[in-house]
Design a protein around this motif. Structure first.
Motif, PDB file in Angstrom:
ATOM      1  N   SER A 115       0.824  -1.212   0.000  1.00 33.17           N
ATOM      2  CA  SER A 115       0.000   0.000   0.000  1.00 33.17           C
ATOM      3  C   SER A 115       0.865   1.273   0.000  1.00 33.17           C
ATOM      4  CB  SER A 115      -0.905  -0.001   1.233  1.00 33.17           C
ATOM      5  OG  SER A 115      -0.122  -0.043   2.402  1.00 33.17           O
ATOM      6  N   GLU A 116       2.142   1.112   0.273  1.00 32.90           N
ATOM      7  CA  GLU A 116       3.033   2.273   0.312  1.00 32.90           C
ATOM      8  C   GLU A 116       3.608   2.604  -1.067  1.00 32.90           C
ATOM      9  OE1 GLU A 116       3.689   3.931   3.254  1.00 32.90           O
ATOM     10  OE2 GLU A 116       2.242   2.563   4.175  1.00 32.90           O
ATOM     11  N   ILE A 117       3.459   1.651  -2.011  1.00 34.30           N
ATOM     12  CA  ILE A 117       4.140   1.819  -3.301  1.00 34.30           C
ATOM     13  C   ILE A 117       3.592   2.997  -4.103  1.00 34.30           C
ATOM     14  CG2 ILE A 117       4.656   0.713  -5.521  1.00 34.30           C
ATOM     15  CD1 ILE A 117       4.567  -1.982  -4.051  1.00 34.30           C
ATOM     16  N   LEU A 118       2.292   3.008  -4.264  1.00 35.70           N
ATOM     17  CA  LEU A 118       1.666   4.025  -5.106  1.00 35.70           C
ATOM     18  C   LEU A 118       1.960   5.454  -4.623  1.00 35.70           C
ATOM     19  CD1 LEU A 118      -0.290   3.058  -7.518  1.00 35.70           C
ATOM     20  CD2 LEU A 118      -1.952   4.465  -6.280  1.00 35.70           C
ATOM     21  N   PRO A 119       1.668   5.744  -3.337  1.00 31.60           N
ATOM     22  CA  PRO A 119       1.962   7.109  -2.875  1.00 31.60           C
ATOM     23  C   PRO A 119       3.450   7.445  -3.007  1.00 31.60           C
ATOM     24  CG  PRO A 119       0.791   5.839  -1.181  1.00 31.60           C
ATOM     25  CD  PRO A 119       1.053   4.908  -2.299  1.00 31.60           C
ATOM     26  N   GLY A 120       4.300   6.445  -2.796  1.00 34.96           N
ATOM     27  CA  GLY A 120       5.747   6.660  -2.909  1.00 34.96           C
ATOM     28  C   GLY A 120       6.128   7.064  -4.320  1.00 34.96           C
ATOM     29  N   ILE A 121       5.582   6.352  -5.298  1.00 34.90           N
ATOM     30  CA  ILE A 121       5.885   6.665  -6.696  1.00 34.90           C
ATOM     31  C   ILE A 121       5.395   8.073  -7.034  1.00 34.90           C
ATOM     32  CG2 ILE A 121       5.346   6.068  -9.105  1.00 34.90           C
ATOM     33  CD1 ILE A 121       5.409   3.135  -8.315  1.00 34.90           C
ATOM     34  N   GLU A 122       4.231   8.419  -6.492  1.00 30.20           N
ATOM     35  CA  GLU A 122       3.724   9.773  -6.742  1.00 30.20           C
ATOM     36  C   GLU A 122       4.666  10.829  -6.161  1.00 30.20           C
ATOM     37  OE1 GLU A 122      -0.365   9.762  -5.473  1.00 30.20           O
ATOM     38  OE2 GLU A 122      -0.879   8.539  -7.251  1.00 30.20           O
TER      39      GLU A 122
END
Ligand SMILES: Nc1ncnc2c1ncn2[C@@H]1O[C@H](COP(=O)(O)OP(=O)(O)O)[C@@H](O)[C@H]1O
Ligand SMILES: [Mg+2]
Length: 411
Positions: free
Chosen positions: A133-140
């Motif tokens: 769940s941390e991947i998407l916000p991190g990429i953003e």
């Protein structure tokens, strides 16, 4: 034979599993050419015997004779055992070109970037997460796709993947960190580097050779093992500074420092502790192996001493860094008028921005922002330390540049 160092013949062990590998052969040749006795010892044929007071090594079941120096060439697949062998040599007081601890840290891409991140070294934003769940916000936060995904302990370009979309990135990460339990990093894609990177070969405190590697078509990884080609490059000061600084922070005397050419200057990729010699020597024509042997001669004859360890032996005396700010009693005074000498303290160097002034003269003025490296009575030294400010940024991390050298442009 005017060089006094060549008068002494050293016994050098090259720890390598491949006596016929280019790098191993060249190191042995270079050592022999300079009058030393060099042996290639297979790292995996050692046994380590630990006992209080007498650390020992056995090689093929025979007690190892005394060596003057060790050149570790530890492959990524045997980091744990290999660094244990190097550590044992260290316990036995043998000079190791790269220390075991530094080799371990450099093998873990995240750990290495973490160690470097508090210093003035450019690097791509890198993310390490546990929950998907941390991947998407991190990429953003990194500015979106494409992003680079890498295995924490990959090498030669294996396990370095470019993901064009977040879906692909998530799928790759889920696959790798699933049952296979591989740790992966996400990294901002430095697209302006266009499949090129710089390999700076650091020996001691300088870059002895450098090359630019270019990836083959349709490939963003410039590793020679991935079909990249190499050419000699004349590195500008900032690239040299970052390479030497990174090697020093990692504690490596010999290092292959990889940097991308970012739009704002060097972007550090990684620091390799057993960099190959074939690519760099053939691209540049420089005798890099000879430089490594010269470093050994220098260090074995004139070893670095650990100042802190030596000086704190006299109780009450030590070395301390004294930051000077505008409130400090030293600010605006000269070395002489500071009265430090009378209080049993001498200033070894003044660190001023990225310039280091060794043995400052008596008429040298002390300015706000300076960091004084002092030796002397600890009582006096402690009284000079300014009261702590909230979250003061450390500056001592900057590479000392000897005065007279070109000032280093700031980032
Ligand atoms: N963040 C990035 N942006 C652009 N190119 C990259 C990035 N990370 C890696 N590369 C390319 O991939 C190559 C291999 O990556 P690196 O981290 O050095 O792994 P390895 O240890 O496998 O060599 C680099 O030399 C570079 O050409
Ligand atoms: Mg690399």
């Amino acid at each position: 034979m005017n060089d006094p160092r060549s008068a002494q013949s050293l016994k050098i062990a090259i720890l390598s599993r491949g006596p016929r590998l280019y790098s191993t052969r060249r190191l042995r040749e270079a050592a022999t050419a300079r009058g030393h006795d060099a042996k290639v010892l297979n790292t995996l044929s050692f046994s380590i015997e630990v006992e209080s007071g007498s650390p020992r090594l056995y090689f093929k079941n025979k007690k190892l004779t005394q060596y003057d120096a060790v050149i570790p060439r530890i492959g990524a697949s045997i980091t744990s055992f290999g660094t244990a062998v190097v550590r044992q040599f260290e316990q036995m007081g043998v000079f190791c070109v790269n220390p075991s601890h530094a080799i371990s840290v450099s093998r873990d891409k995240l750990r290495a970037l973490q160690a470097l991140s508090r210093h003035r070294v450019g690097m791509p934003t890198t993310l390490f997460v546990r929950h998907t769940s941390e991947i998407l916000p991190g990429i953003e936060r990194m500015g979106g796709t494409p992003v680079v995904i890498k295995l924490l302990e990959g090498t030669q370009g294996v396990g370095v993947i470019l993901a064009d979309t977040t879906n692909v990135a998530e799928a790759i990460i889920e696959t790798l960190s699933g049952p296979a339990k591989m740790s992966v990093l996400l990294q901002r894609f430095v697209k302006e580097s266009k499949g090129r990177d710089i390999r700076a070969f650091v020996v001691g405190s300088r870059v002895v050779a450098a090359m630019r590697r270019t990836a083959k078509e349709d490939e963003f990884r410039s590793n020679i093992h991935r079909g990249g080609s190499a050419e000699i490059v004349d590195l500008d000061n900032e690239y040299q500074r970052v390479a030497v600084h990174a090697a020093q922070i990692m504690g490596l005397r010999v290092a292959g420092v990889d940097m991308l050419e970012g739009k704002d200057g060097p972007v550090l990729m990684e620091v390799n502790s057993s960099p190959g010699l074939e690519g760099i020597e053939s691209a540049t024509g420089i005798d890099v192996a000879g430089e490594i042997i010269a470093l050994i001669e220098e260090e074995v004859l004139f070893p670095d001493i650990d100042l802190r360890q030596r000086l704190t032996l006299q109780s009450g005396y030590g070395v301390m860094e004294v930051p000077v700010d505008e409130r400090s009693e030293l600010c605006g005074k000269t070395v002489r008028s500071s009265g430090l000498r009378e209080r049993d303290v001498i200033i070894l160097t003044i660190q001023r921005d990225s310039v280091s002034i060794p043995n400052p003269r008596n008429d040298r003025e002390i300015l706000a922002g300076d960091i004084l490296l002092c030796f002397g009575k600890m009582l006096t030294l402690r009284s000079l330390a300014p009261p702590r400010r909230k979250r003061r940024k450390r500056r001592k991390a900057d590479l000392p540049v000897v005065e007279g050298a070109d000032p280093v442009p700031s980032e």
